[in-house]
Design an enzyme around this catalytic site. Sequence first.
Site, short mmCIF file in Angstrom:
data_model
loop_
_atom_site.label_atom_id
_atom_site.label_comp_id
_atom_site.label_asym_id
_atom_site.label_seq_id
_atom_site.Cartn_x
_atom_site.Cartn_y
_atom_site.Cartn_z
N ASP A 232 0.88 -1.16 0.00
CA ASP A 232 0.00 0.00 0.00
C ASP A 232 0.92 1.22 0.00
O ASP A 232 2.12 1.13 0.33
CB ASP A 232 -0.95 0.00 1.20
CG ASP A 232 -2.14 0.94 0.94
OD1 ASP A 232 -2.06 1.77 -0.01
OD2 ASP A 232 -3.14 0.86 1.67
C1 BGC Z 1 -4.91 3.38 -0.07
C2 BGC Z 1 -5.01 2.37 -1.19
C3 BGC Z 1 -4.79 3.03 -2.51
C4 BGC Z 1 -3.46 3.75 -2.49
C5 BGC Z 1 -3.16 4.46 -3.78
C6 BGC Z 1 -3.66 4.23 -0.15
O1 BGC Z 1 -3.71 5.28 0.74
O2 BGC Z 1 -4.96 2.74 1.17
O3 BGC Z 1 -6.25 1.72 -1.16
O4 BGC Z 1 -4.87 2.11 -3.55
O5 BGC Z 1 -3.46 4.70 -1.46
O6 BGC Z 1 -4.01 5.54 -3.94
#
Ligand code: BGC
Length: 764
Positions: A232
């Site tokens: 993530d």
């Molecule tokens: C989120 C993810 C997301 C990623 C990219 C993170 O803060 O938890 O779900 O895909 O950002 O935007």
Amino acid sequence: MPRFDIPALLADLTVAERSSLVSGQGFWWTRRIERVGLPSIMVSDGPHGLRKQERNTDHVGVGGSVPATCFPTASALASSWDVDLVRRVGAAIGEEARAQGVAVVLGPGINIKRSPLCGRNFEYLSEDPVVAGVLGSAMVDGIQSQGVGASLKHYAANNQETDRLRVSADVDIRPLREIYLAGFERVVRDTQPWTVMCSYNRINGVYASQDPWLLTEVLRGEWGFDGLVVSDWGAVDDPVAAVAAGLDLEMPSTGGASAARVTAAVEAGDLPEAVLDTAVERLIALIERALPGVEAEDDVDLDAHHQLAREVARDCVVLLKNEADLLPLAPIGRLAVIGELARTPRFQGAGSSKVKPTRVDDALTALRAAVGDDATVSFAAGYGVDDPGADVAALRAEAVAVAGDADTAVVFLGLPPSYESEGYDRTHIDLPAEQVALLEAVAEVNDRVVVVLANGSVVALAGWEHHAGALVEGWLGGQAGGGAIVDVLLGVANPSGRLAETIPKRLADTPAYLDFPGEDRHVRYGEGLFVGYRHHDAVDLDVSYPFGHGLSYTTFELTDLDVTVLDDGVGGAEAGWRGRDRIEVGVTVTNTGSRAGKEVVQVYVGAPEASVQRPVRELRAFAKVDLGPGASERVVLRLDERDLSYWSTRADGWVLEPGEFEVAVGRSSRDLPLRATVRVDGPPLALPLDRSSTLAEWFEHPVGHEVLVEALRRSPGGDLRPMLDDPAQRRMLGSFPMPRLATMLGPAVGDDLVDGMLAEVAGR
Ligand code: BGC
């Protein structure tokens, strides 16, 4: 013909170049290495529509993105209980991604809704792992049918936003396996997503991004995942530990810092070069897989996708209550529409999943267009949405006047955007007080009140729902949600959504109430297996609406339940990862009303004789059937070994304990008109014995029992068996680990003897 000769590429790339590949380039790209002709590929959010950012890059939805179709968010989608529908949504998102040159879509999110407070519940499917896993698979399948990868997220136990980058989800292994990992396992094994995104949080103290057990042993070793693990955004604490644990790509870029650390670790011999190479290989394999899609030049019919979004949103709507058949509305007379949300719809949540829609339908305009001159539609805003400057009293007075003048008042209520978002959790599950007060005031002047809700996670209804004759849960229905609600209100569409999460009477009734969101960087999953309806059913608590509930404008009957135990299912390796089919459930569904409609047949299983604690019943299979008036269909669903098993910590594996199973079929976890009890036979449980196993455990073990009895008979001090003939005595001594009995029974059951007995058990 593969484009890349991976072994040759690996040999050609320096350690520094290879290390640079395991973290990203900017926010959304993998690193390019021109020298060897390795291109970058782009990834983009998200779960219910594409969020491709070109400029103003960030990862929390602040900056703008390219317009894309915004489909209903996951809580809505899951309420469809419709595998084909979800697959079609996935395919449409995949198609838009391919047209935009995006290689991987960062979704679906299938985390379990442990508490209704989780700020991101709108992005998640269900409180139940079967619903989350089956529909998650459908979404992955749909996206990947377009030659675009999916990223199954957030692996794992990311069930809250509070302190999400550090908190340790302290969860016992059994609920971890049965509840929190089960959906991931199903999607990975059945659908092989191209990528899996590990979560921010720690699990039992270890960062998901750096957990070899999670990322390698379980995900790849047990489940056979062959894709790439991406972090993530910002989830990596120690990039070297992450690569060592099985993480292949850290996102976003860390400006070279991670690459330098990985290079140094390889050079110092702290990270085996082969481990780095494995990660690089997986990245190149992903690029190879994605390039045909990225290079395809497609046009997307966005009008058709908007139509699809409307069709999908209709099937996500859950009709919670419909007294005196208030709905569907006749499009005649005087209709009052009350509530700012009818004019300014809230159709998605905030954060990284926020899509820039290609257009937005509001319910007010859609209703006016639908009824034309046959009815008058008056409107009053009634309240402001996230608007502290609103004159609440004036808005309410206007709404009361409008409602008092109408035959029916349709009141749109819901959560303002500030109430639920990625990044923080809710602290209560109530609607804004001014909305509830508005409803009360409207109900005083009009006795035909329909309430339409817009919310991503459940709201408490118990305090006010008596003011509404009909209650429509519209969730966050995506860009066409306004039109879809009107289709349902007017009966153009027959609602067929079912709750994928319980609506509790009070927050205090929910299982994680005392253990959410934890403190001091830890959250204890004290409720264990008893998440959602598993808890409410175990303690027999009243709920507002149970898991699985949803009404229709027609009626259905379930009859002729036939539950057969299968003895001759496929065995051995052919049986697949879920084991043999063991039970077949047949039931006839009949549409007994006068309209076409869809029913969701739900099959729950309980194991009343189990030797371990098990939920009263658990959803194990479901099917949605579409039936014309008067039509019938025979639905046949099969339950396999996994459906009947529990995770045994002692056996460190899934265990099917022979005995009675209760199969209950119906339309919610609380409405199960058809039930049958069957016996599933199998070899008696043989949980492993060790030196600490107790007398009782030896007695329960089919082989251990015989070995023990023989050992007691041969005891040098004389036959000890009579002493244990007395059941009370046996029970009293049952909890003693075998070697400790030595102190009570003398050398007869001393250490040597126990070792000998263990060897004998192993040898038989
Ligand atoms: C989120 C993810 C997301 C990623 C990219 C993170 O803060 O938890 O779900 O895909 O950002 O935007």
